[in-house]
Write a protein that holds these residues in place. Structure first.
Motif, PDB file in Angstrom:
ATOM      1  N   GLY A  92       0.792  -1.221   0.000  1.00 37.15           N
ATOM      2  CA  GLY A  92       0.000   0.000   0.000  1.00 37.15           C
ATOM      3  C   GLY A  92       0.823   1.268   0.000  1.00 37.15           C
ATOM      4  N   ASN A  93       2.112   1.150  -0.281  1.00 39.94           N
ATOM      5  CA  ASN A  93       3.006   2.313  -0.209  1.00 39.94           C
ATOM      6  C   ASN A  93       3.190   3.036  -1.538  1.00 39.94           C
ATOM      7  OD1 ASN A  93       3.518   1.863   2.528  1.00 39.94           O
ATOM      8  ND2 ASN A  93       5.219   0.468   2.090  1.00 39.94           N
ATOM      9  N   TYR A  94       2.614   2.517  -2.607  1.00 36.43           N
ATOM     10  CA  TYR A  94       2.900   3.083  -3.932  1.00 36.43           C
ATOM     11  C   TYR A  94       1.605   3.400  -4.672  1.00 36.43           C
ATOM     12  CZ  TYR A  94       7.275   1.067  -2.513  1.00 36.43           C
ATOM     13  OH  TYR A  94       8.381   0.756  -1.774  1.00 36.43           O
ATOM     14  N   GLU A  95       1.596   4.574  -5.296  1.00 39.94           N
ATOM     15  CA  GLU A  95       0.421   4.980  -6.079  1.00 39.94           C
ATOM     16  C   GLU A  95       0.582   4.658  -7.558  1.00 39.94           C
ATOM     17  OE1 GLU A  95       0.484   7.249  -2.395  1.00 39.94           O
ATOM     18  OE2 GLU A  95       1.875   7.536  -4.054  1.00 39.94           O
ATOM     19  N   GLY A  96       1.779   4.268  -7.962  1.00 44.45           N
ATOM     20  CA  GLY A  96       1.986   3.986  -9.376  1.00 44.45           C
ATOM     21  C   GLY A  96       3.143   3.034  -9.612  1.00 44.45           C
ATOM     22  N   PHE A  97       3.088   2.350 -10.742  1.00 47.46           N
ATOM     23  CA  PHE A  97       4.141   1.423 -11.149  1.00 47.46           C
ATOM     24  C   PHE A  97       4.621   1.775 -12.547  1.00 47.46           C
ATOM     25  CE2 PHE A  97       2.220  -0.804  -7.719  1.00 47.46           C
ATOM     26  CZ  PHE A  97       3.178  -1.664  -7.215  1.00 47.46           C
ATOM     27  N   CYS A  98       5.934   1.687 -12.747  1.00 46.86           N
ATOM     28  CA  CYS A  98       6.536   1.883 -14.055  1.00 46.86           C
ATOM     29  C   CYS A  98       7.107   0.540 -14.501  1.00 46.86           C
ATOM     30  CB  CYS A  98       7.651   2.923 -13.994  1.00 46.86           C
ATOM     31  SG  CYS A  98       7.101   4.549 -13.423  1.00 46.86           S
ATOM     32  N   ILE A  99       6.538  -0.037 -15.535  1.00 48.48           N
ATOM     33  CA  ILE A  99       6.988  -1.328 -16.047  1.00 48.48           C
ATOM     34  C   ILE A  99       7.765  -1.087 -17.323  1.00 48.48           C
ATOM     35  CG2 ILE A  99       6.280  -3.608 -16.841  1.00 48.48           C
ATOM     36  CD1 ILE A  99       3.705  -3.233 -15.248  1.00 48.48           C
ATOM     37  N   VAL A 100       9.037  -1.433 -17.300  1.00 45.42           N
ATOM     38  CA  VAL A 100       9.919  -1.166 -18.437  1.00 45.42           C
ATOM     39  C   VAL A 100      10.216  -2.470 -19.151  1.00 45.42           C
ATOM     40  CG1 VAL A 100      12.058  -0.070 -19.185  1.00 45.42           C
ATOM     41  CG2 VAL A 100      10.922   0.722 -17.097  1.00 45.42           C
ATOM     42  N   SER A 101       9.528  -2.694 -20.250  1.00 50.03           N
ATOM     43  CA  SER A 101       9.698  -3.915 -21.027  1.00 50.03           C
ATOM     44  C   SER A 101       8.915  -3.793 -22.323  1.00 50.03           C
ATOM     45  CB  SER A 101       9.206  -5.139 -20.243  1.00 50.03           C
ATOM     46  OG  SER A 101       9.366  -6.329 -20.992  1.00 50.03           O
ATOM     47  N   SER A 102       9.304  -4.588 -23.309  1.00 45.59           N
ATOM     48  CA  SER A 102       8.555  -4.657 -24.564  1.00 45.59           C
ATOM     49  C   SER A 102       7.843  -5.997 -24.684  1.00 45.59           C
ATOM     50  CB  SER A 102       9.501  -4.467 -25.761  1.00 45.59           C
ATOM     51  OG  SER A 102      10.201  -3.248 -25.673  1.00 45.59           O
ATOM     52  N   ASP A 103       7.718  -6.696 -23.574  1.00 48.68           N
ATOM     53  CA  ASP A 103       7.200  -8.063 -23.541  1.00 48.68           C
ATOM     54  C   ASP A 103       5.707  -8.070 -23.223  1.00 48.68           C
ATOM     55  OD1 ASP A 103       6.697 -10.758 -23.098  1.00 48.68           O
ATOM     56  OD2 ASP A 103       8.627 -11.117 -22.137  1.00 48.68           O
ATOM     57  N   SER A 104       4.935  -8.730 -24.068  1.00 51.58           N
ATOM     58  CA  SER A 104       3.484  -8.796 -23.875  1.00 51.58           C
ATOM     59  C   SER A 104       3.089  -9.590 -22.633  1.00 51.58           C
ATOM     60  CB  SER A 104       2.821  -9.431 -25.102  1.00 51.58           C
ATOM     61  OG  SER A 104       3.270 -10.772 -25.278  1.00 51.58           O
ATOM     62  N   ASP A 105       4.035 -10.340 -22.051  1.00 45.94           N
ATOM     63  CA  ASP A 105       3.718 -11.117 -20.853  1.00 45.94           C
ATOM     64  C   ASP A 105       3.287 -10.240 -19.685  1.00 45.94           C
ATOM     65  OD1 ASP A 105       4.315 -13.409 -22.204  1.00 45.94           O
ATOM     66  OD2 ASP A 105       6.256 -13.753 -21.258  1.00 45.94           O
ATOM     67  N   PHE A 106       3.583  -8.941 -19.754  1.00 46.90           N
ATOM     68  CA  PHE A 106       3.239  -8.043 -18.652  1.00 46.90           C
ATOM     69  C   PHE A 106       1.854  -7.408 -18.816  1.00 46.90           C
ATOM     70  CE2 PHE A 106       7.903  -8.130 -18.532  1.00 46.90           C
ATOM     71  CZ  PHE A 106       8.077  -8.559 -17.227  1.00 46.90           C
ATOM     72  N   THR A 107       1.127  -7.819 -19.832  1.00 51.45           N
ATOM     73  CA  THR A 107      -0.203  -7.265 -20.069  1.00 51.45           C
ATOM     74  C   THR A 107      -1.133  -7.505 -18.883  1.00 51.45           C
ATOM     75  OG1 THR A 107       0.032  -7.631 -22.454  1.00 51.45           O
ATOM     76  CG2 THR A 107      -2.195  -7.302 -21.605  1.00 51.45           C
ATOM     77  N   ARG A 108      -1.176  -8.735 -18.418  1.00 48.33           N
ATOM     78  CA  ARG A 108      -2.075  -9.057 -17.301  1.00 48.33           C
ATOM     79  C   ARG A 108      -1.639  -8.360 -16.024  1.00 48.33           C
ATOM     80  NH1 ARG A 108      -6.084  -8.730 -14.887  1.00 48.33           N
ATOM     81  NH2 ARG A 108      -6.833 -10.286 -13.421  1.00 48.33           N
ATOM     82  N   LEU A 109      -0.326  -8.225 -15.818  1.00 49.61           N
ATOM     83  CA  LEU A 109       0.156  -7.526 -14.621  1.00 49.61           C
ATOM     84  C   LEU A 109      -0.310  -6.074 -14.635  1.00 49.61           C
ATOM     85  CD1 LEU A 109       1.881  -7.264 -12.071  1.00 49.61           C
ATOM     86  CD2 LEU A 109       3.843  -6.761 -13.555  1.00 49.61           C
TER      87      LEU A 109
END
Length: 247
Positions: A92-109
């Protein structure tokens, strides 16, 4: 939830799908959205192909997370990033996430994080599959962030070239129409927000313009009006579709 620069962000980088040359521009871009309280990068650091990251990680205080490849052909890095992302979410400490990747596997995340009320910023190359791009609140192509010779900014497109881009024209006109008052005028800030919701990958820099205002003026499809805000020196830009008013 915090807003703007006060937003606490967790930055998670897939070393297998990112290059050291983007890091300076990446962190500068992330600073526009909030403060990076966590900076982690995932990969198998025993492999020689990741050796170029060493100096960059030290310079920018990015924590490397070791993830061995237990099975050939399986990307264990993705799994480690996803597990850490969920662990960070549950704090509960974060209001946002930065996902750095070109991989479609992170779509669900990305979708799962947004379902929990956090903002997701994606960063990847232009080859990034559309589902992952669409799953983010905002997606920035890393070609815009590179600091090496391959990172030259896109050529500024002319009015003729911009008008030929039917997807761009349609996007701009829909956003203006959605925010327009009875006279057809729409505040540029509101227009930009509507565009971001409909097209997370939209970025005026992809067309060679540093700001949306420059792009809107260059395309020559909109009337532009600068208005004073209250009695102060600040101005706001309003635009109106020429086609809608027959000008």
């Amino acid at each position: 939830m915090a807003d703007g620069d006060n937003r606490r962000l967790a930055v998670l980088i897939d070393a297998d799908n990112a290059q050291p040359a983007i890091v300076e521009g990446l962190l500068a871009e992330i600073a526009k959205y909030g403060t990076a309280h966590v900076k982690r990068i995932y990969g198998d650091w025993t492999l020689p192909n990741l050796g170029g990251w060493k100096d960059t990680l030290l310079r920018y205080s990015i924590q490397p997370i070791q993830q061995f490849r237990y099975t050939k052909g399986k990307n264990a890095t993705d799994g480690a990033m996803m597990i850490d992302a969920m662990d960070l979410l549950y704090t509960g400490n974060y209001e946002g996430f930065c996902i750095v990747s070109s991989d479609s596997d992170f779509t669900r995340l990305a979708s799962r994080l947004r379902e929990s009320g956090t903002v997701v910023y994606g960063f990847g190359e232009k080859k990034t599959p559309e589902p992952f791009v669409a799953a983010c609140d905002k997606f920035v192509f890393t070609e815009l962030l590179r600091e090496d010779d391959d990172g030259e900014p896109p050529q500024r497109k002319s009015a003729k070239e911009l008008k030929r881009d039917t997807k761009l024209v349609h996007l701009l006109r829909l956003a203006v129409d959605a925010e327009a008052d009875d006279g057809g005028w729409a505040g540029l800030g509101a227009v930009g927000s509507t565009i971001a919701k409909r097209a997370p990958e939209f970025d005026s820099r992809n067309y060679g313009y540093a700001k949306l205002s420059g792009l809107v003026k260059a395309i020559q499809l909109f009337d532009v009006d600068e208005r004073l805000i209250g009695e102060g020196p600040h101005k706001a830009l309003y635009i109106r579709d020429k086609k809608a008013v027959g000008t």
